[in-house]
Write an enzyme that holds these catalytic residues in place. Sequence first.
Site, PDB file in Angstrom:
ATOM      1  CG  ASP A 174      -8.319  -4.759  -2.643  1.00 49.72           C
ATOM      2  OD1 ASP A 174      -7.381  -3.929  -3.124  1.00 49.72           O
ATOM      3  OD2 ASP A 174      -9.330  -4.616  -2.831  1.00 49.72           O
ATOM      4  CG  HIS A 180      -2.222   0.854   0.982  1.00 54.01           C
ATOM      5  ND1 HIS A 180      -1.901   2.228   1.371  1.00 54.01           N
ATOM      6  CD2 HIS A 180      -3.481   0.693   0.606  1.00 54.01           C
ATOM      7  CE1 HIS A 180      -3.311   2.864   1.155  1.00 54.01           C
ATOM      8  NE2 HIS A 180      -3.984   1.963   0.575  1.00 54.01           N
TER       9      HIS A 180
HETATM   10  C1  SDX Z   1      -6.132  -0.098  -2.962  1.00 58.25           C
HETATM   11  O1  SDX Z   1      -4.584   4.305  -2.253  1.00 58.25           O
HETATM   12  C2  SDX Z   1      -5.471   3.980  -1.676  1.00 58.25           C
HETATM   13  O2  SDX Z   1      -5.766   4.075  -0.601  1.00 58.25           O
HETATM   14  C3  SDX Z   1      -6.058   2.477  -2.475  1.00 58.25           C
HETATM   15  C4  SDX Z   1      -6.802   1.548  -1.657  1.00 58.25           C
HETATM   16  C5  SDX Z   1      -8.243   2.492  -1.343  1.00 58.25           C
HETATM   17  O3  SDX Z   1      -9.044   2.214  -0.297  1.00 58.25           O
HETATM   18  O4  SDX Z   1      -8.592   3.162  -2.042  1.00 58.25           O
HETATM   19  O5  SDX Z   1      -6.461   1.394  -0.139  1.00 58.25           O
HETATM   20  C6  SDX Z   1      -7.617   0.527  -2.362  1.00 58.25           C
HETATM   21  O6  SDX Z   1      -5.929   0.215  -4.055  1.00 58.25           O
HETATM   22  C7  SDX Z   1      -5.336  -1.110  -2.175  1.00 58.25           C
HETATM   23  C8  SDX Z   1      -4.146  -1.921  -3.007  1.00 58.25           C
HETATM   24  C9  SDX Z   1      -4.553  -2.734  -3.873  1.00 58.25           C
HETATM   25  N1  SDX Z   1      -3.513  -3.361  -4.983  1.00 58.25           N
HETATM   26  C10 SDX Z   1      -2.676  -4.498  -4.748  1.00 58.25           C
HETATM   27  O7  SDX Z   1      -3.037  -5.081  -3.934  1.00 58.25           O
HETATM   28  C11 SDX Z   1      -2.010  -4.642  -6.106  1.00 58.25           C
HETATM   29  C12 SDX Z   1      -0.645  -5.186  -5.414  1.00 58.25           C
HETATM   30  N2  SDX Z   1      -0.022  -3.995  -4.707  1.00 58.25           N
HETATM   31  C13 SDX Z   1       1.079  -3.167  -5.459  1.00 58.25           C
HETATM   32  O8  SDX Z   1       0.801  -2.883  -6.734  1.00 58.25           O
HETATM   33  C14 SDX Z   1       1.512  -1.887  -4.614  1.00 58.25           C
HETATM   34  O9  SDX Z   1       1.714  -2.337  -3.433  1.00 58.25           O
HETATM   35  C15 SDX Z   1       0.460  -0.692  -4.841  1.00 58.25           C
HETATM   36  C16 SDX Z   1       0.043  -0.296  -6.044  1.00 58.25           C
HETATM   37  C17 SDX Z   1      -0.642  -1.071  -3.871  1.00 58.25           C
HETATM   38  C18 SDX Z   1       1.427   0.520  -3.862  1.00 58.25           C
HETATM   39  O10 SDX Z   1       2.307   0.889  -4.997  1.00 58.25           O
HETATM   40  P1  SDX Z   1       3.354   1.984  -4.324  1.00 58.25           P
HETATM   41  O11 SDX Z   1       3.080   2.487  -3.289  1.00 58.25           O
HETATM   42  O12 SDX Z   1       3.669   2.797  -5.755  1.00 58.25           O
HETATM   43  O13 SDX Z   1       4.776   1.283  -4.242  1.00 58.25           O
HETATM   44  P2  SDX Z   1       5.692   0.625  -5.083  1.00 58.25           P
HETATM   45  O14 SDX Z   1       5.138   0.034  -6.245  1.00 58.25           O
HETATM   46  O15 SDX Z   1       6.896   1.680  -5.270  1.00 58.25           O
HETATM   47  O16 SDX Z   1       6.255  -0.657  -4.136  1.00 58.25           O
HETATM   48  C19 SDX Z   1       7.398  -0.196  -3.440  1.00 58.25           C
HETATM   49  C20 SDX Z   1       8.279  -1.696  -3.683  1.00 58.25           C
HETATM   50  C21 SDX Z   1       8.674  -2.008  -5.099  1.00 58.25           C
HETATM   51  O17 SDX Z   1       9.872  -2.302  -5.181  1.00 58.25           O
HETATM   52  P3  SDX Z   1      11.163  -1.670  -5.584  1.00 58.25           P
HETATM   53  O18 SDX Z   1      10.950  -1.008  -6.878  1.00 58.25           O
HETATM   54  O19 SDX Z   1      11.445  -0.775  -4.476  1.00 58.25           O
HETATM   55  O20 SDX Z   1      12.403  -2.773  -5.698  1.00 58.25           O
HETATM   56  O21 SDX Z   1       7.537  -2.703  -3.227  1.00 58.25           O
HETATM   57  C22 SDX Z   1       7.324  -3.547  -4.467  1.00 58.25           C
HETATM   58  C23 SDX Z   1       7.549  -2.691  -5.612  1.00 58.25           C
HETATM   59  O22 SDX Z   1       8.075  -3.789  -6.592  1.00 58.25           O
HETATM   60  N3  SDX Z   1       6.109  -4.204  -4.119  1.00 58.25           N
HETATM   61  C24 SDX Z   1       5.712  -5.540  -4.382  1.00 58.25           C
HETATM   62  C25 SDX Z   1       4.215  -5.426  -4.111  1.00 58.25           C
HETATM   63  N4  SDX Z   1       3.903  -4.130  -3.740  1.00 58.25           N
HETATM   64  C26 SDX Z   1       5.017  -3.367  -3.998  1.00 58.25           C
HETATM   65  N5  SDX Z   1       6.339  -6.468  -4.506  1.00 58.25           N
HETATM   66  C27 SDX Z   1       5.346  -7.579  -4.680  1.00 58.25           C
HETATM   67  N6  SDX Z   1       4.137  -7.688  -4.414  1.00 58.25           N
HETATM   68  C28 SDX Z   1       3.608  -6.570  -4.143  1.00 58.25           C
HETATM   69  N7  SDX Z   1       2.141  -6.551  -3.711  1.00 58.25           N
END
Ligand code: SDX
Length: 433
Positions: free
Chosen positions: A367, A309
């Site tokens: 989720d 998140h």
């Molecule tokens: C919702 O914003 C909100 O409030 C949203 C929400 C709401 O109520 O409206 O809470 C609802 O959208 C919840 C999130 C649902 N999405 C998912 O579950 C999809 C999986 N999660 C990721 O796509 C990600 O964690 C996000 C999109 C939720 C957050 O992305 P960020 O904040 O941009 O973080 P990031 O992608 O920069 O990740 C930081 C690091 C990265 O690695 P590096 O590039 O630093 O090496 O963590 C890794 C990412 O690759 N990473 C993950 C991961 N999520 C982040 N690696 C593996 N699995 C994951 N799920």
Amino acid sequence: MTDQTHRTAKLSVGEKTLDLPMYSGTLGPDVIDIRRLYADGDVFTFDPGYTSTGSCESAITFIDGDKGELLYRGYPIEQLAEKSFFIEVCYLLLYGELPTAAQLEDFENRVTNHTMLHDQMSYFFRGFRRDAHPMAIVCGVVGAMSAFYHDSTDIRDAWQREVASIRLIAKMPTIVAWAYKYSIGQPFVYPKNSLDYASNFLNMCFSVPAAEYTVDPILSRAMDRIFTLHADHEQNASTSTVRLASSSGANPFACIAAGVACLWGPAHGGANQACLEMLREIGTVDRIPEFIARAKDKNDPFKLMGFGHRVYKNFDPRAKVMKQSADEVLGLLGIENNPTLQVAKELEKIALEDEYFIEKKLYPNVDFYSGIILDAIGFPTSMFTPIFALARTVGWITQWKEMISDPQLKIGRPRQLYTGPTARDYVDVEKRG
Ligand code: SDX
């Protein structure tokens, strides 16, 4: 804006030193007001993804990502999920205070009496292929509301804003239920004013004209709690989409349709569908290490859906409540040994002990468990995100109303860091290489 104590942040830009005003809210980080930065410093800020940018002042929802705290108008989500119910939470979000008994009765009556759709709208559904994703139908029909409810599209009129708000909150369950019925080839079921909000939705989804149907109170309570947990979440991607669309003066139905479209993405509201499909693909606990390895592999685009998140860097309080609810609902339904729930619990346990997830502060989000409950209630995965949109409509509407009623409203128009070609002259096709 609270606390105008005239503190400033000094910023050196070339030969200039700029004094930028700073403000404190009631909770959360202070902000630096950069509205004069371009005029005085001839530079833009640069923050793709808005990781450090506050887009607005708001008094609706507060999230503390480190504490795992979520407040709706100051009330902790855990208390609202346990003690309140969705229609009361809608009132709280919209008007800022918990209602008296009389206020609640009046509000619930107003919502109940707006649950029917203009009957002509039923033809919109029939224009879609039967195998259309329900989110495509919901997005289209919500936008089409602006073609039917002209008497509540003038955003300058406070009464029309109020009517549009009630109509959207009231009609979303009907739209989402009819999108489901259309996708499975069953006849539309009309709302029943004798049922509460969640029971009415379940009845419209699962009853059929050929048989008697009684909503299971365990399922309607679980459904209602899911609505509460998804109701609002400060300036997330879909809410920011609604705010940006609203800033141009677009009508509320078009703005909410824009929010539905944004929510659909698998990184946002689409994650609940993707998460259950991932859990089913994992299938058994022994395959979890394979998927953990893929999530950690930089060369593999796979991410653990339902994990991570932007704001929560400790735990998502909604996930905790949802996990308890999943245990309770599946236990009451006698399916506590649901293999998908077992995989989810083991996946959470393994991931939270893994250095990669600990270092990147990745925890289950809202989720991760929601799909297990929705599956137990009887929904296909394609209905998970439409249900998220149904619940989030009150949040989108509340944020929309807050923005539209701001006398200092300006159209949202970000700038950019341009890295394209500098000016050059046109070349006739005969002279091109
Ligand atoms: C919702 O914003 C909100 O409030 C949203 C929400 C709401 O109520 O409206 O809470 C609802 O959208 C919840 C999130 C649902 N999405 C998912 O579950 C999809 C999986 N999660 C990721 O796509 C990600 O964690 C996000 C999109 C939720 C957050 O992305 P960020 O904040 O941009 O973080 P990031 O992608 O920069 O990740 C930081 C690091 C990265 O690695 P590096 O590039 O630093 O090496 O963590 C890794 C990412 O690759 N990473 C993950 C991961 N999520 C982040 N690696 C593996 N699995 C994951 N799920």
